[in-house]
Design a protein around this motif. Structure first.
Motif, short mmCIF file in Angstrom:
data_model
loop_
_atom_site.label_atom_id
_atom_site.label_comp_id
_atom_site.label_asym_id
_atom_site.label_seq_id
_atom_site.Cartn_x
_atom_site.Cartn_y
_atom_site.Cartn_z
N LEU A 185 65.74 45.05 32.43
CA LEU A 185 65.74 44.26 33.67
C LEU A 185 66.78 44.78 34.64
O LEU A 185 66.61 44.71 35.85
N GLY A 186 67.87 45.29 34.11
CA GLY A 186 68.94 45.79 34.96
C GLY A 186 68.70 47.20 35.44
O GLY A 186 69.53 47.78 36.16
N ASN A 187 67.54 47.79 35.02
CA ASN A 187 67.20 49.16 35.43
C ASN A 187 68.36 50.12 35.12
O ASN A 187 68.72 50.97 35.93
N ILE A 188 68.95 49.96 33.93
CA ILE A 188 70.08 50.81 33.54
C ILE A 188 69.56 52.21 33.29
O ILE A 188 68.68 52.42 32.46
N ARG A 189 70.08 53.17 33.99
CA ARG A 189 69.61 54.55 33.84
C ARG A 189 70.65 55.52 34.36
O ARG A 189 71.64 55.12 34.98
#
Lengths: 484, 308
Positions: A185-189
């Motif tokens: 959901l946090g688009n951690i990348r």
């Protein structure tokens, strides 16, 4: 031994490795001649060094590990079995081997597989059990007597499962699937500039760092004197990953938001990799947890340091008075200079981190702490750019209800969602597939949303009021309902 | 913008997400001269979008407004054109973590379907990883290729139009992880094993039916996979609502100064317990579940390939 193509493929001394037996995990530091307890067994890890991660071992006499070769399963001839349990009476007397008999077998050094075979042969009721019951019986005995340990490489999956099972109190009962939701959901990348506020022993930080692969940057906000990163060190990240990891004290956030930040007063000495022992919850009753390992190391270091200064002092005493005084003064000056240098470095880093925050262009915010989430969110969202996701974890639902309401009032966020996930494990066997008996009762709650630009408002009214003024009257009510 | 990197301002050629309100958004291809119709009016790309900051509010011709959001795989999943049933972010999150995906991972996937999971994988393995995705339906494979190009991620993905059960993934000994979402995954387990690195890797199979799961688990065991584990994950969403419940009238006791019970005249006592605003109601905040929720998507079976 051929050269391993990739680093991290083989178990090396100094690595943080995870011991696995069935569903039980434990993180340990791989050190020679260091006794390790795991699942009621004592052994040394020396023989494991050099093997590839994923290797399975057996504990042999003397506490050494021996790699276990994959055994061919005993051929499944049509064994004798019953049809149901109507005639099976559980009187506790069906096993002819006594405790002492079994102990004698173990002492003789007989392998687990053989012990299981003996138990089967000496069970009067075994032949009468159904095939399924026999299967279950064998599995149960194997679990008890065939002690097989796999050494696996740490990862978010492994560590989050381990922490949830062993020390959930340390991670605010964050279940691993909830953590998985946060990361997505946090688009951690790779490449993001993340702000993280967590009190989960550094597990959430580690998970984020793993998903960023060393690219981008992470600013960890911390309460008190310094961030706790016990779990983060388990991941085994290369040093370079820590070059773009910053930290900032929560106690300075207000001043930063209001523009009155100064680096003069620093919080007391941070404890980076010496973890703070929080309330132990009894599940960790074995002495050598990873946390204790690092504590032992730092204490031996301290001993070494004090030895050195002692040596210096005895040497000084032997010299002449003036020389002794001079060298002692020099020693003190060295210490003071070192301290000052360190303080300056910390101050420099603090100013650098403050500047990063003040850019107000972070790509996301993750909060997972024991603190009430509302004040954290309301202040930390200031540092996040528009059109970026944020995720807040809370062990309880109610604080997130309040958070949701306050965020609505404040404005600047859309797509707010309050959710939790249910996780269910299954047993899958021919003719015996069903959900498992027990399942987790709760894994925490998440509040997620996306930031948007906040309109600058002329009047004193809140942005919601200002929106009312902007819109043509006929559409007012409908639009308000829809935009929330 | 990019599906694998954030950008600040909207540019020509971007895919942006137009957000109209709760549960109401759609993707738009930003192009000079283009116009997009919304229920609030027209959005003129050249004047209203290009050059504006992502997250900005845009007022449409009829006076209503929308927000323009930077695309993410999660927003894409909620808005992409369905060619098949897709995987949603709840399952995708668990798959990503359980397969241990991270920058640099090499992943094999089949079937590509509508590309929902594909976009999420690409985002996670960027900039140094790669996705090999196999789709046996020619048009779907073509459409997927097109979309990856439009979204500027084609350098991170290879689309193959073939049957994974017969011809595998087209690569061997390279993958850190394999994902299967096909009708007969047990037929592809062997190919999955050879696609995975020799030193090991992770595999996941997604199947709606338990019978498929049974066959797949058996096949995994026969091929020497370990740590075989089947689970399912469900999402529960709560609406935050302020609820007012009426306080029942239990009548009054005979004596005037009796102050027992929870009756509406004793507001000073109850006021501290509940937020009583008006005579006869108690107010509180609640997280109310939705009337209906997704009860099943599919069973996720994970396993590990190791040398032993």
């Amino acid at each position: 031994m051929e050269e391993s193509a990739k680093p991290g493929l083989r178990i090396r001394e100094g690595d943080c490795a995870v011991l696995k037996r069935d569903e039980v995990f434990k993180a340990v530091l791989v050190l020679r001649r260091r006794k390790v307890i795991f699942e009621k067994q004592w052994f040394y890890l020396d023989n494991a060094i050099g093997h590839i991660y994923g290797t399975t071992f057996e504990v042999s006499s003397g506490g050494s590990l021996q790699p276990k070769k994959k055994m061919e399963e005993t051929t499944t001839e049509t064994k004798e079995a019953g049809t149901d349990n109507r005639n099976i009476v559980d009187d506790g007397k069906s096993q002819k081997l006594t405790h002492d008999d079994i102990k004698a077998l173990k002492d003789k050094g007989i392998k687990g597989q053989e012990i299981v075979q003996q138990l089967i042969e000496n069970s009067t009721t075994f032949r009468g059990k159904t095939e399924f019951a026999q299967d279950k019986y064998i599995k149960k005995k194997k679990k008890k007597y065939e002690a097989v340990i796999t050494i696996v490489k740490p990862s978010t999956r492994i560590l989050s499962t381990m922490y949830y099972a062993r020390e959930p109190g340390k991670i605010n009962h964050l279940r691993y699937d909830t953590l998985a939701q946060m990361l997505t959901l946090g688009n951690i990348r790779a490449g993001n500039k993340m702000i993280v506020m967590e009190t989960c022993a550094g597990l959430v930080l580690g998970a984020i760092m793993e998903r960023m692969g060393g690219y981008g940057s992470v600013i960890q906000m911390y309460p008190g004197g310094g961030p706790v990163r016990a779990a983060t060190s388990c991941f085994g990240f290369p040093e370079s990953f820590f070059n773009t990891l910053y930290e900032f004290p929560l106690s300075k956030v207000d001043s930063l938001v209001s523009g009155t930040f100064s680096s003069e007063t620093l919080p007391s000495e941070p404890e980076y990799n010496v973890p703070v022992e929080e309330e132990s919850n009894g599940s960790v009753d074995e002495k050598q947890t990873l946390i204790q390992e690092t504590e032992e190391e730092s204490s031996t270091e301290a001993v070494m340091e004090s030895n050195e200064t002692e040596e210096q002092e005895t040497m000084d005493l032997a010299a002449e008075d003036t020389e002794y005084k001079e060298s002692k003064e020099k020693g003190n000056k060295e210490n003071i200079r070192e301290k000052q240098r360190k303080q300056q470095e910390r101050r420099r880093k603090l100013v650098e981190t403050a500047a990063l925050l003040e850019e107000k262009n972070a790509d996301g915010l993750i909060v997972a702490s024991r603190f009430h989430p509302t004040p954290l969110l309301l202040s930390l969202l200031e540092f996040v750019a528009p059109s970026r996701p944020f995720v807040v974890y809370c062990q309880y639902k109610e604080p997130l209800l309040e958070c949701y309401t306050k965020l609505r009032e404040k404005g600047g966020v859309i797509n707010l969602k309050l959710s939790e996930t249910w996780l269910r494990n299954y047993q899958v066997l021919p003719d015996r597939s069903h959900p498992k008996l027990m399942m987790s009762g709760g894994g925490g709650y998440l509040l997620s949303g996306i930031t948007v630009t906040v309109e600058k408002v002329q009047s004193d009214a809140s942005s919601l009021e200002a929106q009312k003024i902007e819109e043509p009257t006929s559409k007012k009510r409908k639009l308000q309902e829809l935009h929330c | 913008m990019s599906f694998v990197e954030y950008g600040d301002t909207i540019k020509d050629g971007d895919t942006a997400i137009v957000f109209l309100g709760h549960e109401s958004m759609f993707p738009v291809k930003v192009q000079h001269g283009s116009k997009t119709q919304t229920k609030y009016g027209v959005i003129r790309h050249s004047t209203d979008l290009i050059g504006k900051r992502y997250g900005s509010k845009v007022t449409c011709s009829k006076g209503g407004w929308v927000f323009i959001l930077h695309p993410t795989p999660e927003l894409w999943t909620m808005n992409l054109p369905h060619r098949t049933q897709i995987l949603y972010s709840t399952d995708i999150s668990l798959i990503t973590m359980m397969l241990e995906l991270k920058p640099g991972s090499i992943v094999c996937e089949s079937g590509t379907g509508s590309g929902s999971l594909s976009h999420a994988i690409i985002r996670t393995v960027a900039p140094t990883g790669h996705l090999y995705t196999v789709e046996f339906h020619q048009q779907r494979a073509e459409k997927a290729k097109e979309e990856f190009q439009e979204h500027k991620v084609e350098h991170l993905v290879t689309v193959k139009n073939q049957d994974v059960c017969k011809n595998g993934f087209g690569v061997s000994d390279v993958a850190d992880a394999v994902f299967l979402d096909i009708p007969s995954p047990w037929e592809a387990i062997g190919h999955a094993k050879s696609a995975l690195k020799i030193e090991g890797g992770r595999i996941c199979s997604f199947s709606p039916c338990i019978e498929q799961v049974q066959r797949t688990c058996l096949a995994m065991e026969e091929h020497g996979f370990t740590e075989i584990n089947t689970l399912e994950i469900l999402l529960r969403v709560y609406n935050v609502r302020t609820i007012s419940l009426q306080i029942p009238d239990l009548g009054k006791a005979a004596k005037d100064n009796s102050s027992t019970g929870f009756d509406s005249s004793n507001q000073s006592n109850q006021g501290s317990l509940y937020g009583i605003l008006q005579q006869g109601t108690a107010q509180f905040k609640s997280g109310v579940p939705l009337k209906e929720m997704v009860g099943h998507t599919g069973y996720l079976t994970f396993a590990t390939k190791s040398l032993f």
